[in-house]
Design a protein around this motif. Structure first.
Motif, PDB file in Angstrom:
ATOM      1  N   LYS A 208       4.069  11.568  -3.265  1.00 33.08           N
ATOM      2  CA  LYS A 208       3.902  12.940  -3.745  1.00 33.08           C
ATOM      3  C   LYS A 208       5.053  13.868  -3.339  1.00 33.08           C
ATOM      4  CE  LYS A 208      -1.133  12.782  -4.202  1.00 33.08           C
ATOM      5  NZ  LYS A 208      -2.429  13.271  -3.702  1.00 33.08           N
TER       6      LYS A 208
ATOM      7  N   LYS B  80       1.568   1.607 -10.517  1.00 36.01           N
ATOM      8  CA  LYS B  80       0.527   1.078  -9.634  1.00 36.01           C
ATOM      9  C   LYS B  80       0.221  -0.357 -10.053  1.00 36.01           C
ATOM     10  CE  LYS B  80      -4.103   1.995  -7.845  1.00 36.01           C
ATOM     11  NZ  LYS B  80      -5.239   2.942  -7.801  1.00 36.01           N
TER      12      LYS B  80
ATOM     13  N   VAL C  43       0.845  -1.197   0.000  1.00 36.37           N
ATOM     14  CA  VAL C  43       0.000   0.000   0.000  1.00 36.37           C
ATOM     15  C   VAL C  43       0.879   1.245   0.000  1.00 36.37           C
ATOM     16  CG1 VAL C  43      -1.944  -1.124   1.145  1.00 36.37           C
ATOM     17  CG2 VAL C  43      -0.207   0.017   2.525  1.00 36.37           C
ATOM     18  N   SER C  44       0.279   2.374  -0.377  1.00 39.07           N
ATOM     19  CA  SER C  44       1.081   3.588  -0.541  1.00 39.07           C
ATOM     20  C   SER C  44       0.517   4.788   0.207  1.00 39.07           C
ATOM     21  CB  SER C  44       1.173   3.932  -2.030  1.00 39.07           C
ATOM     22  OG  SER C  44      -0.119   4.032  -2.598  1.00 39.07           O
ATOM     23  N   GLU C  45      -0.441   4.558   1.101  1.00 39.86           N
ATOM     24  CA  GLU C  45      -0.888   5.628   1.972  1.00 39.86           C
ATOM     25  C   GLU C  45       0.225   5.901   2.987  1.00 39.86           C
ATOM     26  OE1 GLU C  45      -2.733   3.168   0.872  1.00 39.86           O
ATOM     27  OE2 GLU C  45      -4.132   4.370  -0.299  1.00 39.86           O
TER      28      GLU C  45
ATOM     29  N   GLU D  78      -4.998  -2.256  -6.225  1.00 39.07           N
ATOM     30  CA  GLU D  78      -5.693  -1.348  -5.318  1.00 39.07           C
ATOM     31  C   GLU D  78      -5.197  -1.604  -3.894  1.00 39.07           C
ATOM     32  OE1 GLU D  78      -7.533   1.079  -6.317  1.00 39.07           O
ATOM     33  OE2 GLU D  78      -7.350   0.429  -8.400  1.00 39.07           O
ATOM     34  N   HIS D  79      -5.610  -0.717  -2.991  1.00 41.29           N
ATOM     35  CA  HIS D  79      -5.247  -0.887  -1.575  1.00 41.29           C
ATOM     36  C   HIS D  79      -5.897  -2.171  -1.055  1.00 41.29           C
ATOM     37  CE1 HIS D  79      -4.693   1.007   2.624  1.00 41.29           C
ATOM     38  NE2 HIS D  79      -5.000  -0.252   2.773  1.00 41.29           N
TER      39      HIS D  79
ATOM     40  N   GLY E 237      -2.706   0.916  -3.973  1.00 42.23           N
ATOM     41  CA  GLY E 237      -3.375   2.073  -3.392  1.00 42.23           C
ATOM     42  C   GLY E 237      -3.263   3.310  -4.248  1.00 42.23           C
ATOM     43  N   ASN E 238      -3.410   4.471  -3.611  1.00 39.40           N
ATOM     44  CA  ASN E 238      -3.507   5.726  -4.352  1.00 39.40           C
ATOM     45  C   ASN E 238      -2.210   6.522  -4.440  1.00 39.40           C
ATOM     46  OD1 ASN E 238      -6.308   5.418  -4.887  1.00 39.40           O
ATOM     47  ND2 ASN E 238      -6.737   6.005  -2.772  1.00 39.40           N
ATOM     48  N   GLY E 239      -1.170   6.070  -3.739  1.00 44.25           N
ATOM     49  CA  GLY E 239       0.148   6.648  -3.953  1.00 44.25           C
ATOM     50  C   GLY E 239       0.444   7.981  -3.309  1.00 44.25           C
ATOM     51  N   GLU E 240      -0.311   8.373  -2.264  1.00 40.38           N
ATOM     52  CA  GLU E 240      -0.050   9.670  -1.631  1.00 40.38           C
ATOM     53  C   GLU E 240       1.354   9.777  -1.048  1.00 40.38           C
ATOM     54  OE1 GLU E 240      -2.695   7.768  -0.931  1.00 40.38           O
ATOM     55  OE2 GLU E 240      -4.512   8.953  -0.608  1.00 40.38           O
TER      56      GLU E 240
ATOM     57  N   TYR F 195       3.565  -0.248  -6.431  1.00 40.59           N
ATOM     58  CA  TYR F 195       2.788  -0.017  -5.229  1.00 40.59           C
ATOM     59  C   TYR F 195       1.311  -0.316  -5.438  1.00 40.59           C
ATOM     60  CZ  TYR F 195       1.246   4.268  -7.548  1.00 40.59           C
ATOM     61  OH  TYR F 195       0.707   5.155  -8.437  1.00 40.59           O
TER      62      TYR F 195
END
Length: 357
Positions: A44, A54, A9-11, A57-58, A38-41, A36
Motif C-alpha cells: 500500500k 495475487k 505472504v504480503s503482510e 491466499e496467506h 495474502g492481502n497485500g498490505e 504475492y
C-alpha cells in the motif's frame, strides 16, 4: 528489464519490507511485477507503478493446494516472459526454482537459520535446488557462510538489507493518535523506554523480554507487533499491538532490544539505527555484523547480558555518542541505495547474459 518479485505472504514483515524498498529504488524504466500471497498490505505505501498480482491466499505451510500455485506461476511465466525472477522465502524459493527458468532466478535467503534450525527437514530441498538459480543471495555474511557449510556455495552472493531513511520525515503526522497517547502516557511515568518492534512467535524470545523487564522495573518496556492481547504482564511491560509503519514510534525509544532465537538481518533493528537508537540484541544470524559495541551490542540470550548492556547504553556519559554512532552505521552500510545497487548489479548481469545467449 521485466522483473518479477515473488513472495509467499504480503503482510508487513522483514522480507516484505525488503521487496517494497527494493521495488521503490529500481529504475523507472524497469517493468516490475509483485506476485504475492495474502492481502497485500505491505504494498500500500508504494508510490511507483507496479503490477500487483495475487497468486494465493496467506499460506506459509506446504500443501496439495500448492499444485494450483505451480500452474498459476507457470502461466504467468509463459504470459509475461520475465527477464529476472526474484524469489523470497524458502517456500517460494523452492516452488519458484521449479517453475521458472533458472538462468533468470535470484533467490534471497532471509535468514538461513529459519531452515537450518527451525525447519531442518527442508535442507534437503535447498541442496537439491541449489543449482536452479543464477544467484542465491544471503542477507548477511553469516548466512553466506551457513549456506557454504551446507554445500551451497558456487552461486552465492552477499547483499545486506537496507531500510528507508525516515528520520527527517514528519513522522508525527503519521502516528496513530490513540497509540501516540498511550506511549506519551507511558513516557510520563518512566524515565526511559526500552522498545521492541516484532511479531510474537516461537522465533522471538518474548519470555526473555519479560524477564529483562522484571529485572529493570524502573524502565518501561514497550513491545509493538503482538497480534493478540496479552494478559498478566509485569506492571512496566506494555504490549501495544500491531500498527502500520511501526518505525514512526522509534522516536520515543531510548534503547531498542531484540531477543530472538534466530534471525537473518532484522529490518526493525536497522530502522532503529536509522533513527539513532542504540540496540541490544541477541547474537544470532547477522546481528553481530551490525552491532560493534559503538552503536549497540550483540549479546547472549540471558537476562544479565541484556541488562548490563542496557545500563551501559543508557549511561549519560556515552549515550549521545552511541546515538550518533548508531545513525552513522546506518548511513554507511544499510541504506536502500546500497541494497538497490547490490541487487541491480545482479539483475543487470542476468539480463545482459540472457540477451547474449
Amino acid at each position: 528489464m521485466r522483473i518479477f518479485q515473488v513472495i509467499t505472504v504480503s503482510e508487513f514483515g522483514g522480507a516484505q519490507s525488503v521487496v517494497a524498498n527494493l521495488v521503490q529504488g529500481l529504475n523507472d524504466d524497469d517493468e516490475v511485477f509483485i506476485l504475492y500471497g495474502g492481502n497485500g498490505e505491505a504494498w500500500k505505501p508504494l508510490t511507483r507503478k507496479v503490477n500487483l498480482i495475487k497468486i494465493c491466499e496467506h499460506r506459509k505451510e506446504v500443501s496439495w493446494k500448492d499444485m494450483f500455485l505451480v500452474f498459476k506461476l507457470l502461466r504467468l511465466r509463459l504470459k509475461y516472459k520475465p527477464d529476472v525472477v526474484h524469489l523470497h522465502s524458502s517456500k517460494m524459493g523452492a516452488i519458484g526454482r521449479i517453475v521458472f527458468n533458472p538462468k533468470t532466478i535470484v533467490y534471497s535467503v532471509h535468514g538461513f537459520d529459519s531452515i537450518r534450525k527451525a525447519f531442518r527437514k527442508f535442507l534437503i530441498v535447498e541442496r537439491l535446488l541449489k543449482n536452479r538459480a543464477a544467484k542465491i543471495v544471503g542477507v548477511s555474511q553469516y548466512d553466506v557462510d551457513c549456506l557454504r557449510e551446507e554445500g551451497i556455495s558456487h552461486n552465492v552472493e552477499l547483499v545486506y538489507n537496507g531500510v528507508a531513511d525516515h528520520k527527517a520525515d514528519d513522522t508525527a503526522s503519521l502516528e496513530d493518535s490513540s497509540l501516540k497517547r498511550k506511549i506519551e502516557d507511558i513516557r510520563g511515568k518512566y524515565s526511559k523506554v526500552i522498545m521492541c518492534v516484532s511479531r510474537i512467535s516461537a522465533q522471538k524470545k518474548f519470555d526473555l523480554f519479560l524477564d529483562i523487564a522484571k529485572e529493570k522495573s524502573e524502565y518501561a518496556f514497550i513491545w509493538i507487533g503482538n497480534k493478540e492481547i496479552i494478559n498478566d504482564l509485569p506492571s512496566n511491560v506494555f504490549c501495544l499491538g500491531e500498527t502500520h509503519s511501526a518505525y514512526i514510534y522509534f522516536r520515543y525509544a531510548d534503547v531498542f532490544i531484540l531477543p530472538s532465537n534466530y534471525e537473518g538481518l532484522p529490518i526493525s533493528l536497522l530502522e532503529a539505527l536509522s533513527f539513532g537508537i542504540p540496540v541490544v540484541a541477541s547474537d544470532v544470524g547477522g546481528i553481530g555484523e551490525v552491532l560493534d559495541g559503538k552503536n549497540g551490542f550483540a549479546v547472549e540470550n540471558n537476562v544479565l547480558s541484556f541488562t548490563s548492556k542496557i545500563d551501559y547504553v543508557l549511561d549519560d556519559s556515552r549515550n549521545q555518542v552511541m546515538r550518533l554512532n548508531a545513525r552513522d552505521s546506518y548511513l554507511k552500510n544499510f541504506t536502500i541505495d546500497k541494497m538497490v545497487k547490490g541487487y541491480t548489479s545482479i539483475f543487470k548481469a542476468i539480463y545482459n547474459k540472457g540477451k547474449r545467449s
